[in-house]
Design a protein around this motif. Sequence first.
Motif, PDB file in Angstrom:
ATOM      1  N   LEU A  58      37.740  26.363  43.290  1.00  0.00           N
ATOM      2  CA  LEU A  58      38.387  27.019  42.158  1.00  0.00           C
ATOM      3  C   LEU A  58      39.807  26.485  42.052  1.00  0.00           C
ATOM      4  N   VAL A  59      40.098  25.786  40.958  1.00  0.00           N
ATOM      5  CA  VAL A  59      41.420  25.207  40.711  1.00  0.00           C
ATOM      6  C   VAL A  59      42.161  26.141  39.754  1.00  0.00           C
ATOM      7  N   VAL A  60      43.327  26.615  40.171  1.00  0.00           N
ATOM      8  CA  VAL A  60      44.052  27.627  39.406  1.00  0.00           C
ATOM      9  C   VAL A  60      45.542  27.308  39.423  1.00  0.00           C
ATOM     10  N   THR A  61      46.260  27.967  38.524  1.00  0.00           N
ATOM     11  CA  THR A  61      47.717  28.014  38.579  1.00  0.00           C
ATOM     12  C   THR A  61      48.130  29.287  39.309  1.00  0.00           C
ATOM     13  N   ASP A  62      49.409  29.625  39.243  1.00  0.00           N
ATOM     14  CA  ASP A  62      49.888  30.825  39.942  1.00  0.00           C
ATOM     15  C   ASP A  62      49.399  32.111  39.287  1.00  0.00           C
ATOM     16  N   VAL A  63      48.609  32.012  38.213  1.00  0.00           N
ATOM     17  CA  VAL A  63      48.066  33.226  37.592  1.00  0.00           C
ATOM     18  C   VAL A  63      47.136  33.966  38.541  1.00  0.00           C
ATOM     19  N   ALA A  64      46.547  33.253  39.511  1.00  0.00           N
ATOM     20  CA  ALA A  64      45.653  33.884  40.490  1.00  0.00           C
ATOM     21  C   ALA A  64      46.277  33.965  41.868  1.00  0.00           C
ATOM     22  N   ALA A  65      47.624  33.895  41.937  1.00  0.00           N
ATOM     23  CA  ALA A  65      48.280  33.894  43.243  1.00  0.00           C
ATOM     24  C   ALA A  65      48.496  35.286  43.799  1.00  0.00           C
ATOM     25  N   ARG A  66      48.272  36.329  43.015  1.00  0.00           N
ATOM     26  CA  ARG A  66      48.617  37.672  43.465  1.00  0.00           C
ATOM     27  C   ARG A  66      47.451  38.620  43.280  1.00  0.00           C
ATOM     28  N   GLY A  67      47.148  39.358  44.344  1.00  0.00           N
ATOM     29  CA  GLY A  67      46.234  40.476  44.259  1.00  0.00           C
ATOM     30  C   GLY A  67      44.764  40.140  44.242  1.00  0.00           C
ATOM     31  N   ILE A  68      44.383  38.905  43.900  1.00  0.00           N
ATOM     32  CA  ILE A  68      42.976  38.567  43.782  1.00  0.00           C
ATOM     33  C   ILE A  68      42.346  38.555  45.174  1.00  0.00           C
ATOM     34  N   ASP A  69      41.250  39.278  45.322  1.00  0.00           N
ATOM     35  CA  ASP A  69      40.554  39.386  46.603  1.00  0.00           C
ATOM     36  C   ASP A  69      39.189  38.732  46.458  1.00  0.00           C
ATOM     37  N   ILE A  70      38.992  37.606  47.138  1.00  0.00           N
ATOM     38  CA  ILE A  70      37.716  36.886  47.120  1.00  0.00           C
ATOM     39  C   ILE A  70      37.125  36.971  48.513  1.00  0.00           C
ATOM     40  N   PRO A  71      35.933  37.551  48.681  1.00  0.00           N
ATOM     41  CA  PRO A  71      35.377  37.761  50.027  1.00  0.00           C
ATOM     42  C   PRO A  71      35.171  36.450  50.767  1.00  0.00           C
ATOM     43  N   VAL A  72      35.516  36.442  52.018  1.00  0.00           N
ATOM     44  CA  VAL A  72      35.256  35.348  52.965  1.00  0.00           C
ATOM     45  C   VAL A  72      35.865  34.025  52.484  1.00  0.00           C
ATOM     46  N   LEU A  73      36.937  34.081  51.705  1.00  0.00           N
ATOM     47  CA  LEU A  73      37.623  32.855  51.309  1.00  0.00           C
ATOM     48  C   LEU A  73      38.453  32.363  52.492  1.00  0.00           C
ATOM     49  N   GLU A  74      38.160  31.162  52.965  1.00  0.00           N
ATOM     50  CA  GLU A  74      38.773  30.673  54.196  1.00  0.00           C
ATOM     51  C   GLU A  74      39.829  29.625  53.953  1.00  0.00           C
ATOM     52  N   ARG A 120      50.472  33.006  47.614  1.00  0.00           N
ATOM     53  CA  ARG A 120      49.360  32.047  47.488  1.00  0.00           C
ATOM     54  C   ARG A 120      48.468  32.085  48.720  1.00  0.00           C
ATOM     55  N   VAL A 121      49.078  31.899  49.881  1.00  0.00           N
ATOM     56  CA  VAL A 121      48.275  31.841  51.111  1.00  0.00           C
ATOM     57  C   VAL A 121      47.713  33.203  51.469  1.00  0.00           C
ATOM     58  N   GLY A 122      48.212  34.268  50.834  1.00  0.00           N
ATOM     59  CA  GLY A 122      47.672  35.596  51.088  1.00  0.00           C
ATOM     60  C   GLY A 122      46.289  35.827  50.518  1.00  0.00           C
ATOM     61  N   ARG A 123      45.759  34.844  49.750  1.00  0.00           N
ATOM     62  CA  ARG A 123      44.379  34.969  49.255  1.00  0.00           C
ATOM     63  C   ARG A 123      43.376  34.792  50.389  1.00  0.00           C
ATOM     64  N   THR A 124      43.781  34.218  51.506  1.00  0.00           N
ATOM     65  CA  THR A 124      42.902  34.060  52.652  1.00  0.00           C
ATOM     66  C   THR A 124      43.499  34.811  53.837  1.00  0.00           C
ATOM     67  N   GLY A 152      41.803  32.363  58.320  1.00  0.00           N
ATOM     68  CA  GLY A 152      41.829  31.460  57.192  1.00  0.00           C
ATOM     69  C   GLY A 152      42.785  30.309  57.433  1.00  0.00           C
ATOM     70  N   TRP A 153      42.648  29.287  56.583  1.00  0.00           N
ATOM     71  CA  TRP A 153      43.471  28.080  56.662  1.00  0.00           C
ATOM     72  C   TRP A 153      44.259  27.931  55.369  1.00  0.00           C
ATOM     73  N   ALA A 154      45.507  27.487  55.496  1.00  0.00           N
ATOM     74  CA  ALA A 154      46.354  27.159  54.347  1.00  0.00           C
ATOM     75  C   ALA A 154      46.781  25.701  54.495  1.00  0.00           C
ATOM     76  N   TRP A 155      46.335  24.856  53.553  1.00  0.00           N
ATOM     77  CA  TRP A 155      46.649  23.429  53.574  1.00  0.00           C
ATOM     78  C   TRP A 155      47.667  23.157  52.465  1.00  0.00           C
ATOM     79  N   SER A 156      48.736  22.434  52.796  1.00  0.00           N
ATOM     80  CA  SER A 156      49.808  22.202  51.827  1.00  0.00           C
ATOM     81  C   SER A 156      50.191  20.732  51.819  1.00  0.00           C
ATOM     82  N   PHE A 157      50.327  20.171  50.600  1.00  0.00           N
ATOM     83  CA  PHE A 157      50.813  18.809  50.409  1.00  0.00           C
ATOM     84  C   PHE A 157      52.316  18.870  50.128  1.00  0.00           C
TER      85      PHE A 157
END
Length: 793
Positions: free
Chosen positions: A301-317, A334-338, A345-350
């Motif tokens: 799922l490719v998103v902007t910061d519109v989905a950076a807050r509050g969205i809860d997706i089960p087992v998103l790693e 952002r990293v709080g989604r996992t 969970g893992w947070a990968w950043s470029f």
Amino acid sequence: MARTGSGKSLAFLIPLVQRLGGKHATNFGARALILLPARELALQVLKVGKELSRAWRTSERHVGDKEGAEEEKRGQGLRWGLVVGGEGMDEQFEMISSNPDVIIATPGRLLHLIVEMDLDLRSVQYVVFDEADRLFEMGFETALTEIVHRLPLTRQTLLFSATLPKSLVDFARAGLQNPTLVRLDAESKISSDLRMAFFSVKQGEKDASLLVLLRDVIRVPLGTQSLQEDGDRKKGKGKAREHVTAPHQTLVFAATKHHVEYLTNVLTTAGYAVSHIYGSLDQTARTQQMEQFRRGVTSILVVTDVAARGIDIPVLENVVNYDFPHGARVFVHRVGRTARAGRQGWAWSFVTHSELPHLLDLQLFLGRPIRSQISGPESGQESSYTESLILGTFGRELMDEEVEYIRSLDEANHSLPSLREVMRKGHGMYERSKGKASQASYKRAKEMMQDPNKWGLVGAGSVGGVHPVFLLKGRDRGVVDLAEKVEQENRRKALLRAVNSFRPAETVLEIGARGKTGNAALMKERRKALSKAVERATVASTSAAALGEDEVVNHEDVEMESVEMADEEDIQAIFEVPEKRKEHFRDSDFYIYSLRDGASFVEQAQHATFDLAGDEGTAGKKRAQLNWDKKRKKFVKGDGAGADNVKMVKTESGVKLPATYRSGRFDEWKAKSRISLPKVGEAEGDTSRRSVGGKRFKHNKVVSAKPLDKLSHDYERKVRQQKQRASGAGDVDKEAGKGKPRALGAKGGRYGGKTIGRVKSELKSAEQIRRDRKATENRRAKNARPTRRKSKR
């Protein structure tokens, strides 16, 4: 305040359902209002709220119900209403007329609906601002001020957020009465189960780096056609089976919608199943894309910061920061989604060279060191990725192969070059508009780029070592030749280091001259000057290393003070008074305590703000930007109010709103639907629950006729008519000569129950036509007479 993923939504939904009693009130008017910054978050809260209130007890009577209300109405569950942008206004008019108990809304559309319907909010008892900091960052100050002005003073207001900016403190000081600051799990800013890895990449190689990350590290499979076909087979045969998200599902955050479009096309061309969401996407498409990702039909799922807050997706790693956020608070969200609710969970950043100062600001915010190597027994443990910020690069061979593969995708999808160019221009505008890091971080980043090998940065002088996470993931997957690969990488680094350290004894100007020419003498003097500069640099580096680790820590403490951060001891010293200290239950893992004694809310909030200098300067910079005027076809200064010649109307609260908010659409809908809304506090009518297009009124009441007046001149005629109706006799139409009797009181028909003989003929005789023409001529002659008044000259 509570860190992301700690359950803030349940923290206000459970008391809401309990306070409203879990039952629908028969009096008209909403009793609770929940404001959120994003549509997806509003849909998620609506779903969770309905599930919570579905099994609530319904045997007890609600305090708002009247004594004579029907039992079935008193037994109904809570009614929930959703007001978000992108939906039809008529459907939302119908929803409001159905008398919902709880309204979940985004501020912009709710304000439009309030002004259009002249909605009365005096019945609201419970108001929630979820992700309150984002509500004020997105420019909703005007809408929130007007909405709060229409709410009653006796309401209970709750603001939930993981961070607390200064704009929110100002709102609390102006719009709340006796506020209390409550903090949950204040010792950690992010989850302790979150593992982070940072990759130093070039801006032009980010797309290739993303493909390497998805293929070699996360191991996302190509496509999920079987899941999609399974979902299609379930259609039409009851509810489709809910797919559980897989551990390889990945959420990719990009800077703008142009980045989202480009990455979606690249990943789809490469064979991945991809969904995408950004702000200007149609609401129906956004809902569909999110649902596909939740059900596991798509893996990315490719998103902007519109989905950076509050969205809860089960087992998103996995969460990938394709573009590094320009603020520490945005990174935390952002990293709080996992790594939510005890999961890992893992947070990968470029990170590019221009984004390196923001990484250093993040290091100061989290208080964790930056490392480029993991040696010893820690190399095979994931705990080092939770305690440190591990920075490294991708292998040069991998990047070269992947860049060539990206070029080959241009032949398969001819729209990629144009999308890449649009993304490049959009990224330039994004770089100019984003916030700046602290000055100390820019200075430190410049020093780090001078020694890329030490810090694991990509650059001209880098030997090209790979990130330690590749070895960790290889060990997790049971790679047999791991030791051999590590040995090859070490030999390669040693060879590159030897080549880079090679210095020839003489330059091209000195070959064969043996020091007899003027060029040779000049190079000899130049070599002496360079050797002295090298010695001075060596002495300076040695003295810096002699300062020790304590000096570095002290330097970081100074940086933390410059961005108005306070540690827990300072907060405790300000918030609590020993004489009035209250006992609080404290769990070892999760604990809640209220900070309200001995200081005002503003003083408490000022010492609890989670802000960096770059975040605070963003709002002021946005206000100084130019806005596009559609009518003038040029940029104009100002805050955008009236820039496109829109008429503004000033409300009672002093807020200026577009006049188009009161367009009369609700009045048209009300006339078309034949429905009227009761006032707040009145009993809801039957019309408030009917759907549009159905039968509105059905007259089944039978009332006896009034007695006849004996003194009336037509009393005898009416008596005869009543006797004829009672006997069932009908009149015969003698003029028509059809001879068919018909009852006088028959319903329906063309003439409304009257016989043909009793209906006045619409055909005129020749004498009637002559009289009408004569009357018309007389009227014309009368109108043509001259006036008796004297004309003025």
